[in-house]
Each structure stands twice: as structure tokens, then as C-alpha cells.
Design a protein around this motif. Structure first.
Motif, short mmCIF file in Angstrom:
data_model
loop_
_atom_site.label_atom_id
_atom_site.label_comp_id
_atom_site.label_asym_id
_atom_site.label_seq_id
_atom_site.Cartn_x
_atom_site.Cartn_y
_atom_site.Cartn_z
N ILE A 1 85.69 53.10 66.96
CA ILE A 1 86.59 52.36 66.59
C ILE A 1 87.12 51.64 67.64
CG2 ILE A 1 87.25 54.21 64.83
CD1 ILE A 1 89.25 55.26 66.84
N ALA A 2 87.91 50.36 67.35
CA ALA A 2 88.58 49.62 68.29
C ALA A 2 89.82 49.05 68.07
CB ALA A 2 87.41 48.60 68.69
N ARG B 1 94.50 44.97 65.90
CA ARG B 1 93.83 45.44 64.40
C ARG B 1 92.98 46.34 64.50
NH1 ARG B 1 90.02 43.88 60.54
NH2 ARG B 1 89.44 42.24 62.05
N ARG B 2 93.29 47.77 63.95
CA ARG B 2 92.48 48.66 64.04
C ARG B 2 90.87 48.44 63.32
NH1 ARG B 2 90.13 53.69 62.01
NH2 ARG B 2 90.11 55.34 63.20
N VAL B 3 89.70 48.47 63.80
CA VAL B 3 88.51 48.27 63.15
C VAL B 3 87.54 49.42 63.40
CG1 VAL B 3 88.86 45.66 63.36
CG2 VAL B 3 87.70 46.74 65.25
N GLU B 4 86.37 49.38 62.56
CA GLU B 4 85.30 50.29 62.74
C GLU B 4 84.08 49.34 62.66
OE1 GLU B 4 84.91 53.56 60.01
OE2 GLU B 4 87.23 54.16 60.44
N ARG B 5 83.24 49.81 63.79
CA ARG B 5 82.11 49.11 63.92
C ARG B 5 80.89 50.06 63.87
NH1 ARG B 5 83.58 45.12 69.05
NH2 ARG B 5 85.34 43.77 68.12
N PRO B 6 79.59 49.22 63.74
CA PRO B 6 78.60 50.17 64.14
C PRO B 6 78.31 50.28 65.78
CG PRO B 6 77.93 48.53 62.55
CD PRO B 6 79.32 48.19 63.10
N LEU B 7 77.98 51.69 66.09
CA LEU B 7 78.01 51.86 67.47
C LEU B 7 76.88 51.34 67.96
CD1 LEU B 7 79.40 53.79 69.39
CD2 LEU B 7 77.77 55.49 68.81
N PHE C 1 89.86 49.22 74.92
CA PHE C 1 90.84 49.88 73.69
C PHE C 1 89.95 50.08 72.58
CE2 PHE C 1 94.84 47.03 74.76
CZ PHE C 1 94.85 47.69 76.13
N ALA C 2 89.26 51.22 73.16
CA ALA C 2 88.20 51.44 71.65
C ALA C 2 87.55 53.10 72.13
CB ALA C 2 87.00 50.43 71.79
N SER C 3 86.73 53.26 71.39
CA SER C 3 86.15 54.74 71.40
C SER C 3 84.96 54.63 72.25
CB SER C 3 85.70 55.45 70.21
OG SER C 3 84.97 54.81 69.30
N HIS C 4 84.34 53.46 72.27
CA HIS C 4 83.19 53.24 73.25
C HIS C 4 83.28 51.73 73.70
CE1 HIS C 4 81.98 56.57 70.52
NE2 HIS C 4 81.16 57.05 71.39
#
Length: 330
Positions: A6-7, A18-24, A122-125
Motif C-alpha cells: 500500500i502507498a 490517494r491510498r493505492v494498492e500495488r503489486p509488491l 509513505f508506503a508499506s514498502h
């Protein structure tokens, strides 16, 4: 199914993140992937979000990153999986230009910056070049280490450029100044803190840290300054500070963006006074400062917020109502 991250992403200047989900993502050669545990919120992030400085979009801001390595590309030593690292603003340089060869990689014309020209924390990874990461002193937990990675580093570079004078004025008593004041005091300097007019809490905070005097940025300090460092992005503070610097003194502008500097009489500059700016940082700055931060037991004052409140953090920073530093955590 692919693993996801997430980022908080900036799509256009002036818009909320904006909160987004992306492939790791997988790290490439020489890169590491870091699972972010903390990311400080810097005024530069606000300049990016508001379009004061322009880079590629969309972008994930954040460049005061603490986390642990959870994947490594080929040749990404000397780190190992699970190591805790810090990621700062400078994310890459060409290594061959005259600036890089001369020990001034902070001025590289082809530099890459975390959270500005490549996605930040500003993200999980986060993916980054392993050569531009820092091992972090064990004296600091993740939340309190994060502000050291820009507020501390840029403050330290400004401090070095300010010279050896004993009396230093700090204009804009926020994340950087509260760290730098402790360093200066540990080295037996006298610190004068300047805040927004009416900011009694900020002035009390400065005095609590040991500053000799704290007042409004439009007030005169009780004695002339050997140097002044300006962290607030207000160009009007440059001639104001210049009027309070003794002959031979320096005014150091420590921000990446500042409003226009108004004209001022040459007499205020005369006497071998100087005005200079600080641009980015070098890896040597980082290594030196982090060692000093541990040696002097510098304390960072932080307010933690969950990652999905990144827009709230930027609003708080915009308002100027932050004591110390804001830090996001996933």
C-alpha cells in the motif's frame, strides 16, 4: 496471487494523497526492498505535494524512512536480509561528474531523490539503491530515528556551513531546529530560537531544550549572532536575519524552496557578511551526523500517525502547529 503493498500517492500538485494498492515490486541489481516501519514527514514533502518543486508524477512522497530489508537484488551488499536501515533524500548520483568526483555528490546534476524522483516511504514498502542507505544507531527506535534522516541531516549540513561561531540563531523552530539545537548545545554553542509571532508553545519548547533565548522572528536577539540558519521557507527572513548577524557572519538558507527574498540595503550585507544555501546532502554527512546523534544522545520529539493519515500530517505541517516532528507508520 501476487503480494500487494500500500502507498499514499500524489497524482497532481495540490490534490490530496490517494491510498493505492500495488503489486509488491522486486529489487533490481544493487537494490534492496525495505518493509517500512516509520517515515518522517518533512517540509519538503509538503513542497512536493503543493507543487512548489516539480518532479515526475504520480509519486509516493517520504524520505525519512526506517525499515527492515525483506528482499535484496544481486550485489546489494554489505547489508543482509532483516537489517534495519535508514533511507534519506539522496537516492542516487552519477558518480562521474565533477561534483561527484570532488566530494560534492549533493550537487550532482543527475542525482535521484527519494520521494521526489523515485517513490518514497509513505508506503508499506520501498525500493532503493543499497549504496545510499545508512545503518542506524541502536540508541534510536524506529519512530525516533526517522526525523534524523532529513531534519537531522540537512540541519547538520547547514550547521557545518554556518562556521565555527559560538552564537547561532535558528529561524523556524520545527523538526530540524529542535535536533540541531541539541547538537549545537552539546558542542558548547549558544542557541537563539526564532518562531512565528505569537508561538508561545514553540518558544517554551526551545527554552526547555536549553536555548538561551526564544522569541518571534521579527524580534532582535539580545546579542549579535555569529551565524543564522533559516529553516522556515520565508524569504523575508533572510534580510531580517542578516541585520542580526555580526561582521563576518553567515546566513544559511537550509530549505529546498523559499519565497522570494525582498531587497535590502547593501549596508546590511557589508562587513564580509554572507548568504548561502544548503543543497541536499552527501552520504558522508549522513555517516558523520548519525554518529554524533548517538554520541550526544540527541532526542527527537515525535508525534506518530498511521500511514492513512498522511494528508492530516501534511495539513498539520502546513499550519505550523507541530512540536518536533511528525512520523507515519504503516
Amino acid at each position: 496471487m501476487a503480494q500487494m503493498m500500500i502507498a499514499m500517492q500524489l497524482d497532481a500538485p495540490g490534490e490530496p494523497l490517494r491510498r493505492v494498492e500495488r503489486p509488491l515490486p522486486d529489487p533490481g541489481p544493487g537494490e534492496i526492498r525495505v518493509a517500512v516501519t516509520a517515515c518522517g514527514v518533512c517540509r519538503t514533502d509538503l513542497h512536493v505535494a503543493e507543487g512548489d518543486i516539480r518532479g515526475p508524477l504520480p509519486i509516493v512522497p517520504g524520505h525519512e524512512i526506517v525499515g527492515r530489508i525483506d528482499a535484496m537484488g544481486a550485489g546489494a551488499g554489505p547489508f543482509r536480509l532483516g537489517d534495519r536501515v535508514g533511507i534519506a533524500w539522496l537516492a542516487g548520483t552519477c558518480g562521474t561528474c565533477s561534483y561527484c568526483r570532488g566530494g560534492r555528490e549533493n550537487l550532482c546534476d543527475h542525482a535521484v531523490f527519494t520521494g521526489f524522483s523515485r517513490d518514497g516511504g509513505f508506503a508499506s514498502h520501498c525500493i532503493t539503491d543499497a549504496r545510499y542507505c545508512f545503518p542506524l544507531p541502536g540508541a534510536f527506535d524506529d519512530l525516533h530515528a526517522a526525523p534524523l534522516l532529513c531534519a537531522g541531516l540537512i540541519g547538520y549540513r547547514a550547521y557545518r556551513l554556518a562556521g565555527d561561531g559560538k552564537s547561532i540563531g535558528l529561524y523556524g523552530f520545527g523538526a530540524a531546529a529542535h535536533i540541531l539545537a541539541q547538537l549545537a548545545l552539546a558542542e558548547d554553542r549558544t542557541v537563539f530560537a526564532f518562531t512565528r509571532e505569537g508561538d508561545g508553545d514553540g518558544q517554551a519548547f526551545a527554552r526547555h531544550l536549553g536555548c538561551e533565548w526564544a522569541g518571534s522572528s521579527i524580534e532582535a536577539p539580545p546579542e549579535p549572532l555569529d551565524a543564522a540558519i533559516i529553516f522556515a521557507p520565508a524569504g523575508a527572513l533572510v534580510p531580517e536575519a542578516l541585520r542580526h548577524v555580526r561582521k563576518g557572519g553567515r546566513v544559511v538558507c537550509a530549505g529546498i524552496h523559499m519565497s522570494d527574498i525582498p531587497s535590502f540595503p547593501y549596508a546590511d550585507l557589508w562587513g564580509e557578511r554572507s548568504i548561502l544555501s544548503v543543497a541536499n546532502l552527501t552520504r558522508a554527512d549522513g555517516a558523520q551526523f548519525l554518529a554524533l546523534a548517538a554520541q550526544y544522545s540527541i532526542e527527537t520529539h515525535v508525534t506518530p500517525l498511521p500511514l492513512d493519515r498522511a494528508n492530516t500530517a501534511l495539513d498539520l505541517l502546513r499550519s505550523g502547529k507541530v512540536e518536533g516532528a511528525l512520523v507515519l507508520h504503516p
